[in-house]
Write a protein that holds these residues in place. Structure first.
Motif, PDB file in Angstrom:
ATOM      1  N   MET A 154      11.127  10.764 -17.340  1.00  0.00           N
ATOM      2  CA  MET A 154      10.484  11.510 -16.253  1.00  0.00           C
ATOM      3  C   MET A 154      11.065  11.119 -14.904  1.00  0.00           C
ATOM      4  N   LEU A 155      11.372   9.837 -14.750  1.00  0.00           N
ATOM      5  CA  LEU A 155      11.921   9.376 -13.477  1.00  0.00           C
ATOM      6  C   LEU A 155      13.357   9.850 -13.257  1.00  0.00           C
ATOM      7  N   GLY A 215      14.609  12.277  -7.982  1.00  0.00           N
ATOM      8  CA  GLY A 215      15.281  12.735  -6.767  1.00  0.00           C
ATOM      9  C   GLY A 215      15.096  14.226  -6.553  1.00  0.00           C
ATOM     10  N   ARG A 216      15.226  15.012  -7.618  1.00  0.00           N
ATOM     11  CA  ARG A 216      15.038  16.459  -7.518  1.00  0.00           C
ATOM     12  C   ARG A 216      13.596  16.776  -7.118  1.00  0.00           C
ATOM     13  N   MET A 217      12.640  16.055  -7.715  1.00  0.00           N
ATOM     14  CA  MET A 217      11.238  16.304  -7.369  1.00  0.00           C
ATOM     15  C   MET A 217      10.955  15.968  -5.909  1.00  0.00           C
ATOM     16  N   MET A 218      11.497  14.858  -5.431  1.00  0.00           N
ATOM     17  CA  MET A 218      11.238  14.452  -4.047  1.00  0.00           C
ATOM     18  C   MET A 218      11.798  15.473  -3.060  1.00  0.00           C
ATOM     19  N   VAL A 219      13.000  15.975  -3.341  1.00  0.00           N
ATOM     20  CA  VAL A 219      13.608  16.933  -2.418  1.00  0.00           C
ATOM     21  C   VAL A 219      12.868  18.265  -2.440  1.00  0.00           C
ATOM     22  N   THR A 220      12.523  18.772  -3.634  1.00  0.00           N
ATOM     23  CA  THR A 220      11.816  20.056  -3.687  1.00  0.00           C
ATOM     24  C   THR A 220      10.440  19.960  -3.052  1.00  0.00           C
ATOM     25  N   GLY A 232      16.501   9.500  -6.148  1.00  0.00           N
ATOM     26  CA  GLY A 232      15.491   9.047  -7.104  1.00  0.00           C
ATOM     27  C   GLY A 232      15.452   7.533  -7.193  1.00  0.00           C
ATOM     28  N   LEU A 233      16.628   6.895  -7.265  1.00  0.00           N
ATOM     29  CA  LEU A 233      16.687   5.428  -7.326  1.00  0.00           C
ATOM     30  C   LEU A 233      16.134   4.795  -6.052  1.00  0.00           C
ATOM     31  N   ALA A 234      16.453   5.380  -4.909  1.00  0.00           N
ATOM     32  CA  ALA A 234      15.948   4.849  -3.644  1.00  0.00           C
ATOM     33  C   ALA A 234      14.434   4.939  -3.584  1.00  0.00           C
ATOM     34  N   THR A 235      13.875   6.041  -4.097  1.00  0.00           N
ATOM     35  CA  THR A 235      12.421   6.213  -4.116  1.00  0.00           C
ATOM     36  C   THR A 235      11.776   5.202  -5.055  1.00  0.00           C
ATOM     37  N   ALA A 236      12.355   5.053  -6.239  1.00  0.00           N
ATOM     38  CA  ALA A 236      11.808   4.100  -7.213  1.00  0.00           C
ATOM     39  C   ALA A 236      11.872   2.678  -6.666  1.00  0.00           C
ATOM     40  N   GLY A 237      12.981   2.350  -5.983  1.00  0.00           N
ATOM     41  CA  GLY A 237      13.088   1.029  -5.374  1.00  0.00           C
ATOM     42  C   GLY A 237      12.055   0.841  -4.276  1.00  0.00           C
ATOM     43  N   ARG A 238      11.818   1.882  -3.518  1.00  0.00           N
ATOM     44  CA  ARG A 238      10.815   1.813  -2.451  1.00  0.00           C
ATOM     45  C   ARG A 238       9.425   1.580  -3.031  1.00  0.00           C
TER      46      ARG A 238
END
Length: 499
Positions: free
Chosen positions: A155-156, A160-165, A200-206
């Motif tokens: 799911m993760l 990145g696609r989910m965050m941008v949309t 996506g990786l940046a969001t998960a790291g955050r």
């Protein structure tokens, strides 16, 4: 945020800065970041990790049920006896497996409950959920102890696609204008200065997700992990399964011939590297397809138009059925002062048979002299078994005696649940076992059971839940039958006294 998640170029850093500013203003998507804080704390072993994880699980009834179900699954059969407490489940499964299960559940909850206004965001969320469904099927059929980890990472993969949309819709439009719909990943470095995977990786790291999940989020190409006969293990295997699940989900979601061909191509490319047999992969895809029909809402795969039409038809059917019940009740009120109990039972049985669209409806009468309940009349295909539908009125611990003793309408949604089998008597199993759901309407006079009405639905009828309106109408109906029974009893007593 660690420097490892910062893009090298100014454009990429600007994109992330805008993203974080939007999330601060609108609230994290998902509110996943806060929801998983306790789970991550328990996984990291803060304080007493086992007790902390138990507390976290027990705070969520849905998670509690899923944890106990997993602990009692065939995968953990070696631990023997049934696991009835979360504390023991934590010992059996370990805090890491439960943590991943919790993370997956929280993510699915947030994705499906978010209901974003943006159709693009909704599509990406559903593809993420579909990837998780597919990963669960794959890992379960492969008997992997990393099933829950694979689900979360799958799911993760599209985070990145989910965050941008969700947060940057204008940038998403620019990606599609640049590369065309479906080519957003390729267009991202040029348009955003950073890839969607890195967002996506940046969001998960955050969010502070564990390193093993970050490792499982990486994209693996076919044959990348293959080294002779040695198959990938650990986070490499999880990343491979997650990539396979994400790429298959992207095409499976559309439910068309081109998508089916792409799913087969991707599966053929990844299965050998991951040590998966193609028949297993195809079975997993079919399992995910079946689950998606219920779990997704706008995917062509879930046939939303057909589902809406069925729901509308069912609503109309239920409304029409209630009108039948009301009409039957009107007839019964008009005849209750003069009709015999058997006449009232006949009208009542016909009314519930038509009004609730039962597959079969049967009226049982108590014969006090013989000490038995006996089937007297029926509608539907039960006639051939009518002679075998009888049982002693002496109490036995089953659902029929329970209904008669409690004098209330009983609705059984799933008569085929193995846990319910002990509550079904042998006479029912030999005559009415085709039923999936059924209703019992006990008829009691002066505190003593006089009989009951029974109705059921087989597999041809959609799954059903009785409404409060229907329960009320059924209670009114049985009250009118009981009035006729009591009137006859009074007449018999008066005749006996006169004699």
């Amino acid at each position: 945020m660690s420097d490892s998640f910062l893009p090298a170029g100014a454009a990429g850093r600007q994109t992330l800065a805008l993203l974080w500013e939007r999330t601060r203003r609108q609230g994290d998507m998902p509110a996943f970041a806060k929801a998983i804080a306790a789970v991550l704390g328990a996984m990291r072993g803060e304080d007493d990790s086992q007790f902390s994880m138990t507390e976290t699980v027990l705070s969520d009834p849905v998670l509690t049920n899923k944890v106990l179900r997993l602990a009692n699954s065939s995968m953990y059969a070696a631990f023997g006896q049934h696991v009835n407490t979360v504390s023991k489940a934590v010992l059996v499964l370990g805090t890491e497996a439960i943590g991943h299960l919790a993370l997956g559940l929280k993510l699915v909850e947030e994705l499906t409950a978010g209901a974003p206004e943006s159709t693009h965001a909704h599509i990406e969320m559903e593809k993420a959920v579909l990837a998780g469904l597919l990963a669960r099927e794959l890992a379960t059929l492969a008997h992997s102890p990393q099933t829950e980890e694979a689900v979360v990472c799958s799911m993760l993969h599209t985070l990145g696609r989910m965050m941008v949309t969700f947060y940057l819709p204008e940038q998403w439009a620019a990606l599609q204008a640049h590369g065309g719909a479906g080519n957003e990943d390729a267009a991202a470095p040029a348009v955003l200065g950073i890839s969607l995977a890195d967002i996506g990786l940046a969001t998960a790291g955050r969010w502070g997700l564990p390193r093993n999940l970050l490792a499982g989020m990486r994209t693996v190409e076919p044959d990348e992990l293959e080294h002779g006969d040695v198959k990938p293990v650990g986070t490499d295997w999880v990343a491979g399964v997650a990539t396979l699940a994400r790429r298959c989900a992207a095409s499976l979601w559309n439910d068309d011939e081109a998508g089916a061909a792409e799913v087969e191509r991707v599966a053929q490319a990844y299965a050998p590297m991951l040590g998966l047999q193609m028949d297993l992969v195809r079975a997993a895809i079919e399992g995910a397809r079946e689950a998606a029909v219920d779990d997704l809402t706008i995917a062509p795969l879930s046939k939303p138009a057909e589902r809406r039409a069925k729901a509308l038809a069912q609503t109309r059917q239920r409304a029409a059925g209630n009108r039948v019940l009301l009409s039957g009740l009107a007839d019964m009120r008009g005849m209750v002062a003069t009709a015999s109990p058997s006449q009232m039972v006949s009208v009542a049985l016909e009314t519930v048979f038509k009004g609730l669209d039962f597959s079969r409806a049967v009226a049982f009468v108590r014969n006090r002299r013989e000490g038995r309940y006996v089937a007297r009349m029926c509608f539907g295909d039960a006639k051939e078994h009518l002679a075998n539908m009888s049982f002693d009125d002496a109490y036995e611990p089953n659902v029929f005696h329970a209904a008669l003793n409690s004098d209330r309408v009983i609705f059984i949604e799933n008569a085929r649940d193995p846990k319910f089998a002990a509550k079904l008597p042998e006479w029912w199993r030999s005559t009415l076992a085709e039923a999936r759901s059924f209703v019992i309407l006990p008829l009691s006079s002066n505190g003593q059971p006089a009989g009951f009405l029974y109705g059921d639905w087989d597999e041809t009828f959609p799954p059903i839940q009785l409404s409060q309106t229907e329960f009320a109408l059924l209670n009114d109906l049985r009250a009118l039958v009981v009035r006729a029974v009591e009137r006859r009893h009074r007449t018999e007593m008066e005749n006996n006294r006169a004699a």
